[in-house]
Scaffold this motif. Structure first.
Motif, mmCIF file in Angstrom:
data_model
loop_
_atom_site.group_PDB
_atom_site.id
_atom_site.type_symbol
_atom_site.label_atom_id
_atom_site.label_comp_id
_atom_site.label_asym_id
_atom_site.label_seq_id
_atom_site.Cartn_x
_atom_site.Cartn_y
_atom_site.Cartn_z
ATOM 1 N N PRO A 105 0.821 -1.218 0.000
ATOM 2 C CA PRO A 105 0.000 0.000 0.000
ATOM 3 C C PRO A 105 0.855 1.269 0.000
ATOM 4 C CG PRO A 105 -0.700 -1.508 1.745
ATOM 5 C CD PRO A 105 0.578 -2.046 1.179
ATOM 6 N N GLU A 106 0.265 2.332 -0.487
ATOM 7 C CA GLU A 106 0.928 3.643 -0.533
ATOM 8 C C GLU A 106 1.474 4.043 0.841
ATOM 9 O OE1 GLU A 106 2.464 7.198 -1.765
ATOM 10 O OE2 GLU A 106 1.624 5.668 -3.080
ATOM 11 N N ALA A 107 0.803 3.635 1.895
ATOM 12 C CA ALA A 107 1.233 3.993 3.248
ATOM 13 C C ALA A 107 2.650 3.519 3.557
ATOM 14 C CB ALA A 107 0.262 3.403 4.279
ATOM 15 N N PHE A 108 3.131 2.494 2.854
ATOM 16 C CA PHE A 108 4.470 1.958 3.106
ATOM 17 C C PHE A 108 5.440 2.249 1.969
ATOM 18 C CE2 PHE A 108 1.581 -0.800 5.553
ATOM 19 C CZ PHE A 108 2.125 -0.632 6.819
ATOM 20 N N GLN A 109 5.050 3.102 1.048
ATOM 21 C CA GLN A 109 5.919 3.447 -0.072
ATOM 22 C C GLN A 109 6.602 4.777 0.188
ATOM 23 O OE1 GLN A 109 3.864 3.138 -3.819
ATOM 24 N NE2 GLN A 109 2.873 1.234 -3.226
ATOM 25 N N GLY A 110 7.727 4.983 -0.471
ATOM 26 C CA GLY A 110 8.489 6.209 -0.305
ATOM 27 C C GLY A 110 9.512 6.054 0.798
ATOM 28 N N GLU A 111 10.273 7.112 1.027
ATOM 29 C CA GLU A 111 11.323 7.058 2.044
ATOM 30 C C GLU A 111 10.697 7.015 3.433
ATOM 31 O OE1 GLU A 111 15.456 9.243 3.402
ATOM 32 O OE2 GLU A 111 14.287 10.094 1.767
ATOM 33 N N MET A 112 11.156 6.075 4.235
ATOM 34 C CA MET A 112 10.649 5.896 5.597
ATOM 35 C C MET A 112 11.816 6.034 6.574
ATOM 36 S SD MET A 112 7.391 5.051 5.001
ATOM 37 C CE MET A 112 6.723 4.251 6.435
ATOM 38 N N LEU A 113 11.508 6.525 7.769
ATOM 39 C CA LEU A 113 12.480 6.590 8.859
ATOM 40 C C LEU A 113 11.915 5.844 10.054
ATOM 41 C CD1 LEU A 113 13.532 10.369 8.844
ATOM 42 C CD2 LEU A 113 14.767 8.438 7.857
ATOM 43 N N ARG B 46 17.024 4.361 7.881
ATOM 44 C CA ARG B 46 16.519 5.075 6.715
ATOM 45 C C ARG B 46 16.234 4.031 5.636
ATOM 46 N NH1 ARG B 46 17.769 10.473 7.211
ATOM 47 N NH2 ARG B 46 19.369 10.909 8.754
ATOM 48 N N ILE B 47 14.992 3.986 5.204
ATOM 49 C CA ILE B 47 14.615 3.109 4.102
ATOM 50 C C ILE B 47 14.453 4.004 2.886
ATOM 51 C CG2 ILE B 47 12.942 1.461 3.203
ATOM 52 C CD1 ILE B 47 12.173 0.859 6.140
ATOM 53 N N GLY B 48 15.450 3.997 2.030
ATOM 54 C CA GLY B 48 15.434 4.808 0.818
ATOM 55 C C GLY B 48 15.106 3.955 -0.389
ATOM 56 N N PRO B 49 15.035 4.568 -1.538
ATOM 57 C CA PRO B 49 14.667 3.813 -2.733
ATOM 58 C C PRO B 49 15.687 2.738 -3.112
ATOM 59 C CG PRO B 49 15.183 6.106 -3.273
ATOM 60 C CD PRO B 49 15.225 5.977 -1.792
ATOM 61 N N GLU B 50 16.946 2.958 -2.801
ATOM 62 C CA GLU B 50 17.999 2.016 -3.188
ATOM 63 C C GLU B 50 18.609 1.251 -2.015
ATOM 64 O OE1 GLU B 50 18.742 1.502 -6.421
ATOM 65 O OE2 GLU B 50 17.186 2.952 -6.934
ATOM 66 N N THR B 51 18.629 1.869 -0.837
ATOM 67 C CA THR B 51 19.326 1.261 0.299
ATOM 68 C C THR B 51 18.530 1.374 1.600
ATOM 69 O OG1 THR B 51 20.509 3.307 0.791
ATOM 70 C CG2 THR B 51 21.641 1.716 -0.645
ATOM 71 N N ILE B 52 18.893 0.518 2.532
ATOM 72 C CA ILE B 52 18.416 0.591 3.909
ATOM 73 C C ILE B 52 19.660 0.800 4.754
ATOM 74 C CG2 ILE B 52 17.304 -0.640 5.805
ATOM 75 C CD1 ILE B 52 15.856 -2.325 3.676
ATOM 76 N N THR B 53 19.639 1.821 5.606
ATOM 77 C CA THR B 53 20.808 2.138 6.423
ATOM 78 C C THR B 53 20.421 2.174 7.891
ATOM 79 O OG1 THR B 53 21.735 3.459 4.632
ATOM 80 C CG2 THR B 53 22.668 3.814 6.818
#
Length: 154
Positions: free
Chosen positions: A47-55, A66-73
């Protein structure tokens, strides 16, 4: 005689089934026709609620993911940052789950569920409950979309 008949029937059934399967000239399975409907995906759409950059962040111990489009840090005081390629989330019930492997081969997972969350140290309210795991160590905290994180005095 009964064993022979059973074997013969089983062999004929297998041959009949194989005859129904499209084959390439080399005998391998042929690709589906171009006008065939796409295969149904067994994974639920994220769902959209879990898309995009998340912290996601937690206290005691302090940590930030940080959950980014390419990496998780994963960042923590007194530790070098840990980064893994972002494989994308999969839905497991109401939770979005990211499972990745760090460059040094350690499993890293992040689980986010929608629901009000308090970090326990402030009056801030987050929109997601977070759980992260790195090589068996579990971290619990709160999360939100990077552009909608709660702020002190806001």
């Amino acid at each position: 005689m009964r064993i022979f008949a059973t074997g013969l029937i089983g062999g004929l059934a297998g041959a009949a089934l194989a005859a129904c399967q499209p084959q390439s000239p080399d005998g391998s399975a042929a690709p589906p026709p171009a006008d065939a409907p796409p295969a149904a995906s067994t994974a639920a759409a994220v769902p959209e609620a879990f898309q995009g950059e998340m912290l996601a962040r937690g206290t005691e111990p302090f940590w930030l993911i940080r959950i980014g489009p390419e990496t998780i840090t994963l960042e923590r005081p007194d530790f070098d940052p840990v980064t893994a390629p972002n494989p994308g989330a999969v839905m497991e019930g109401p939770a979005a789950v990211w499972r990745a492997t760090t460059a040094d081969g350690r499993p890293l997972s992040v689980i986010l569920r929608q629901g009000e969350c308090s970090d326990g140290m402030s009056d801030l309210r987050y929109a997601y409950v977070a759980e992260a795991s790195l090589a068996g160590e579990t971290l619990r905290g709160c999360a939100g979309k990077a552009d909608a994180m709660p702020r002190e005095g806001a």
